[in-house]
Write an enzyme that holds these catalytic residues in place. Structure first.
Site, PDB file in Angstrom:
ATOM      1  N   HIS A  87       0.751  -1.119  -0.094  1.00 32.99           N
ATOM      2  CA  HIS A  87       0.000   0.150   0.008  1.00 32.99           C
ATOM      3  C   HIS A  87       0.821   1.145   0.057  1.00 32.99           C
ATOM      4  CE1 HIS A  87      -3.894  -2.170   1.668  1.00 32.99           C
ATOM      5  NE2 HIS A  87      -3.467  -2.540   0.608  1.00 32.99           N
ATOM      6  N   GLU A  89       1.050   4.008   1.785  1.00 28.24           N
ATOM      7  CA  GLU A  89       1.490   4.203   3.130  1.00 28.24           C
ATOM      8  C   GLU A  89       2.746   3.497   3.579  1.00 28.24           C
ATOM      9  OE1 GLU A  89      -3.229   4.448   3.598  1.00 28.24           O
ATOM     10  OE2 GLU A  89      -1.614   3.286   2.385  1.00 28.24           O
ATOM     11  N   CYS A 115      -6.086   1.468   5.873  1.00 30.28           N
ATOM     12  CA  CYS A 115      -6.390   0.100   6.151  1.00 30.28           C
ATOM     13  C   CYS A 115      -5.783  -0.185   7.273  1.00 30.28           C
ATOM     14  CB  CYS A 115      -6.125  -1.055   5.213  1.00 30.28           C
ATOM     15  SG  CYS A 115      -4.244  -1.543   5.127  1.00 30.28           S
ATOM     16  N   CYS A 118      -1.970  -0.810   7.632  1.00 29.85           N
ATOM     17  CA  CYS A 118      -1.039   0.579   7.203  1.00 29.85           C
ATOM     18  C   CYS A 118      -1.216   1.272   8.618  1.00 29.85           C
ATOM     19  CB  CYS A 118      -1.455   1.193   5.877  1.00 29.85           C
ATOM     20  SG  CYS A 118      -1.208   0.363   4.401  1.00 29.85           S
TER      21      CYS A 118
END
Length: 157
Positions: A87, A89, A115, A118
């Protein structure tokens, strides 16, 4: 909009959106930038690890590059461990670590709210505030952010 009309929040969110344009994800393009004292420390977008191919649509069931989330019709916000990519992040935090930049006491601007995976990384990296432009369906991350005293702030478009 002239440059003088751009707030710092708009400026950094534009950078997150620009990072998202690098994503080749078949489902969602996400970008993130980590900022401290109005300086961009690192950025990232969602995609596979270095040296790993981007996902492809599930045309050939034997192709190892098939997006498992599309193939198995996995809803957003569930079974994120099935994704072949990182992801935004995660990539931003990893990029900072890769070049030796501490992100402690920084903030992160993301095109989408994080999420749970993260968010856990953001908490442990010492990032205290998350600004985001769109919500991601993960109520557990909202609960954990509150418990960890990490601010989740929706920026109006």
């Amino acid at each position: 909009m002239s440059t003088s009309d751009t707030s710092w929040h708009q400026f950094f969110m534009q950078h997150a959106r620009l990072a998202a344009t690098r994503s080749k994800c078949l489902r969602r393009h996400v970008g993130a930038v980590i900022v401290r004292d109005r300086y961009i420390l690192a950025g990232g977008y969602n995609g596979p690890p270095k040296g790993v191919s981007h996902c492809v649509y599930p045309a050939d069931p034997q192709d190892p590059r098939i997006c498992p989330r599309l193939r198995d019709n996995i809803p957003s916000g569930t079974k994120i461990e099935c994704c072949r990519g990182l992801h935004a992040e995660q990539n931003a935090i990893i990029q900072a670590a890769f070049v030796g930049v501490s992100v402690k006491d920084s903030v992160i601007y993301c095109t989408h709210s994080p999420c749970i995976t993260c968010l856990k990384m953001v908490i442990n990296a010492g990032i205290r505030t998350i600004y985001y432009a769109e919500s991601y369906p993960d109520s557990l991350s909202e609960q954990m952010a509150q418990e960890a005293h990490v601010s989740l702030i929706l920026l109006e478009p």
